[in-house]
Design a protein around this motif. Structure first.
Motif, PDB file in Angstrom:
ATOM      1  N   ARG A  12       0.841  -1.208   0.000  1.00  0.00           N
ATOM      2  CA  ARG A  12       0.000   0.000   0.000  1.00  0.00           C
ATOM      3  C   ARG A  12       0.871   1.250   0.000  1.00  0.00           C
ATOM      4  O   ARG A  12       0.616   2.194  -0.753  1.00  0.00           O
ATOM      5  CB  ARG A  12      -0.943  -0.025   1.199  1.00  0.00           C
ATOM      6  CG  ARG A  12      -1.996  -1.107   1.108  1.00  0.00           C
ATOM      7  CD  ARG A  12      -3.091  -0.933   2.153  1.00  0.00           C
ATOM      8  NE  ARG A  12      -2.595  -0.848   3.501  1.00  0.00           N
ATOM      9  CZ  ARG A  12      -2.562  -1.848   4.362  1.00  0.00           C
ATOM     10  NH1 ARG A  12      -2.976  -3.039   3.992  1.00  0.00           N
ATOM     11  NH2 ARG A  12      -2.115  -1.673   5.574  1.00  0.00           N
ATOM     12  N   THR A  13       1.910   1.253   0.828  1.00  0.00           N
ATOM     13  CA  THR A  13       2.816   2.399   0.872  1.00  0.00           C
ATOM     14  C   THR A  13       3.550   2.561  -0.456  1.00  0.00           C
ATOM     15  O   THR A  13       3.658   3.672  -0.991  1.00  0.00           O
ATOM     16  CB  THR A  13       3.841   2.237   2.026  1.00  0.00           C
ATOM     17  OG1 THR A  13       3.120   2.108   3.243  1.00  0.00           O
ATOM     18  CG2 THR A  13       4.788   3.412   2.096  1.00  0.00           C
ATOM     19  N   SER A  15       2.594   1.641  -3.386  1.00  0.00           N
ATOM     20  CA  SER A  15       1.717   2.116  -4.458  1.00  0.00           C
ATOM     21  C   SER A  15       1.531   3.628  -4.390  1.00  0.00           C
ATOM     22  O   SER A  15       1.513   4.298  -5.419  1.00  0.00           O
ATOM     23  CB  SER A  15       0.364   1.402  -4.417  1.00  0.00           C
ATOM     24  OG  SER A  15      -0.412   1.808  -3.317  1.00  0.00           O
ATOM     25  N   TRP A  16       1.416   4.175  -3.170  1.00  0.00           N
ATOM     26  CA  TRP A  16       1.232   5.622  -3.038  1.00  0.00           C
ATOM     27  C   TRP A  16       2.517   6.401  -3.314  1.00  0.00           C
ATOM     28  O   TRP A  16       2.463   7.576  -3.663  1.00  0.00           O
ATOM     29  CB  TRP A  16       0.687   5.970  -1.650  1.00  0.00           C
ATOM     30  CG  TRP A  16      -0.773   5.693  -1.557  1.00  0.00           C
ATOM     31  CD1 TRP A  16      -1.379   4.673  -0.904  1.00  0.00           C
ATOM     32  CD2 TRP A  16      -1.833   6.440  -2.166  1.00  0.00           C
ATOM     33  NE1 TRP A  16      -2.739   4.731  -1.077  1.00  0.00           N
ATOM     34  CE2 TRP A  16      -3.048   5.813  -1.842  1.00  0.00           C
ATOM     35  CE3 TRP A  16      -1.866   7.584  -2.966  1.00  0.00           C
ATOM     36  CZ2 TRP A  16      -4.283   6.283  -2.279  1.00  0.00           C
ATOM     37  CZ3 TRP A  16      -3.099   8.048  -3.403  1.00  0.00           C
ATOM     38  CH2 TRP A  16      -4.289   7.408  -3.062  1.00  0.00           C
ATOM     39  N   CYS A  19       3.686   4.823  -7.684  1.00  0.00           N
ATOM     40  CA  CYS A  19       2.869   5.238  -8.827  1.00  0.00           C
ATOM     41  C   CYS A  19       3.107   6.710  -9.195  1.00  0.00           C
ATOM     42  O   CYS A  19       3.330   7.011 -10.372  1.00  0.00           O
ATOM     43  CB  CYS A  19       1.388   4.965  -8.567  1.00  0.00           C
ATOM     44  SG  CYS A  19       0.976   3.214  -8.530  1.00  0.00           S
ATOM     45  N   PRO A  20       3.078   7.639  -8.236  1.00  0.00           N
ATOM     46  CA  PRO A  20       3.372   9.028  -8.605  1.00  0.00           C
ATOM     47  C   PRO A  20       4.798   9.227  -9.123  1.00  0.00           C
ATOM     48  O   PRO A  20       5.012   9.979 -10.080  1.00  0.00           O
ATOM     49  CB  PRO A  20       3.147   9.806  -7.302  1.00  0.00           C
ATOM     50  CG  PRO A  20       2.226   8.958  -6.513  1.00  0.00           C
ATOM     51  CD  PRO A  20       2.582   7.549  -6.860  1.00  0.00           C
ATOM     52  N   LEU A  73      -0.770   9.637  -9.207  1.00  0.00           N
ATOM     53  CA  LEU A  73      -1.624   9.730  -8.015  1.00  0.00           C
ATOM     54  C   LEU A  73      -3.021   9.185  -8.295  1.00  0.00           C
ATOM     55  O   LEU A  73      -3.609   8.492  -7.475  1.00  0.00           O
ATOM     56  CB  LEU A  73      -1.707  11.176  -7.526  1.00  0.00           C
ATOM     57  CG  LEU A  73      -0.523  11.681  -6.735  1.00  0.00           C
ATOM     58  CD1 LEU A  73      -0.617  13.194  -6.540  1.00  0.00           C
ATOM     59  CD2 LEU A  73      -0.421  10.975  -5.403  1.00  0.00           C
ATOM     60  N   ALA A  76      -2.831   5.419  -8.312  1.00  0.00           N
ATOM     61  CA  ALA A  76      -2.718   4.901  -6.938  1.00  0.00           C
ATOM     62  C   ALA A  76      -4.069   4.971  -6.223  1.00  0.00           C
ATOM     63  O   ALA A  76      -4.431   4.055  -5.476  1.00  0.00           O
ATOM     64  CB  ALA A  76      -1.654   5.682  -6.171  1.00  0.00           C
ATOM     65  N   ALA A  77      -4.827   6.049  -6.450  1.00  0.00           N
ATOM     66  CA  ALA A  77      -6.142   6.188  -5.814  1.00  0.00           C
ATOM     67  C   ALA A  77      -7.120   5.133  -6.337  1.00  0.00           C
ATOM     68  O   ALA A  77      -7.886   4.538  -5.566  1.00  0.00           O
ATOM     69  CB  ALA A  77      -6.697   7.587  -6.057  1.00  0.00           C
ATOM     70  N   TRP A  79      -6.269   2.202  -7.526  1.00  0.00           N
ATOM     71  CA  TRP A  79      -5.780   0.943  -6.962  1.00  0.00           C
ATOM     72  C   TRP A  79      -6.306   0.770  -5.537  1.00  0.00           C
ATOM     73  O   TRP A  79      -6.826  -0.285  -5.166  1.00  0.00           O
ATOM     74  CB  TRP A  79      -4.264   0.953  -6.988  1.00  0.00           C
ATOM     75  CG  TRP A  79      -3.561  -0.268  -6.489  1.00  0.00           C
ATOM     76  CD1 TRP A  79      -4.073  -1.321  -5.782  1.00  0.00           C
ATOM     77  CD2 TRP A  79      -2.177  -0.560  -6.650  1.00  0.00           C
ATOM     78  NE1 TRP A  79      -3.096  -2.239  -5.497  1.00  0.00           N
ATOM     79  CE2 TRP A  79      -1.918  -1.789  -6.021  1.00  0.00           C
ATOM     80  CE3 TRP A  79      -1.117   0.103  -7.254  1.00  0.00           C
ATOM     81  CZ2 TRP A  79      -0.659  -2.372  -5.981  1.00  0.00           C
ATOM     82  CZ3 TRP A  79       0.129  -0.475  -7.221  1.00  0.00           C
ATOM     83  CH2 TRP A  79       0.352  -1.693  -6.597  1.00  0.00           C
ATOM     84  N   ALA A  80      -6.184   1.822  -4.723  1.00  0.00           N
ATOM     85  CA  ALA A  80      -6.648   1.750  -3.327  1.00  0.00           C
ATOM     86  C   ALA A  80      -8.161   1.554  -3.262  1.00  0.00           C
ATOM     87  O   ALA A  80      -8.665   0.806  -2.416  1.00  0.00           O
ATOM     88  CB  ALA A  80      -6.241   3.015  -2.588  1.00  0.00           C
TER      89      ALA A  80
END
Length: 159
Positions: A12-13, A15-16, A19-20, A73, A76-77, A79-80
């Motif tokens: 999770r970390t 990916s945030w 990805c950006p 971003l 990533a959003a 994905w989450a």
């Protein structure tokens, strides 16, 4: 007692952060080759590449990186938002995905994965839910078995 199966914290970390950063790198790369791409006669949609290549420095670079960062971003959003979280207690299975949580307390005949979809079958054979998600299958199986649910490694044969 509740067991939660989710993506690992490091993923999770990552990916945030990843990805950006990847988006910014791609944005920089596309900006740096935009003049060359715009000069090719066979490339469709030259307009955006020409627009970026005509921007004065450093604004073209900043714009390329900024747009790439924004797309990263956004990815990533998404994905989450799409990830599946499975919470299991002895009396309830709660599935959270796409911003919604749904709890199932019915007597179950079987719980299994059909491809990438987690399926819950009621005691009368009805399909209660079929939820797509990339979640650790072994962790889900262990959580369900630990709480006494009828886990099956494969979909049951059609009756």
């Amino acid at each position: 007692m509740e067991t939660i199966v989710d993506e690992p914290q490091w993923l999770r970390t990552a990916s945030w952060l990843g990805c950006p950063l990847a988006g910014a790198a791609i944005g920089w790369f596309l900006q740096s080759i935009s003049g060359w791409v715009a000069s090719l006669s066979w490339v469709p949609f030259k307009g955006p590449f020409q627009l970026v290549s005509d921007m004065p420095r450093p604004w073209g670079v900043v714009t390329g990186i900024g747009v790439g960062l924004a797309f990263g971003l956004f990815f990533a959003a998404v994905w989450a938002h799409e990830r599946l979280i499975v919470k299991v207690t002895p009396t309830r299975i709660t599935l959270t995905a796409k911003g919604r949580s749904r709890a199932y307390e019915a007597q179950l005949e079987a719980v299994f994965f059909d491809g990438k979809e987690l399926v819950l079958l009621a005691a009368d054979g009805r399909e209660l839910v079929r939820q797509k998600g990339d979640v650790d299958r072994e962790a889900v199986a262990k959580a369900l078995l630990d709480h006494g649910y009828p886990w099956q490694d494969e979909p049951p044969a059609v009756k």
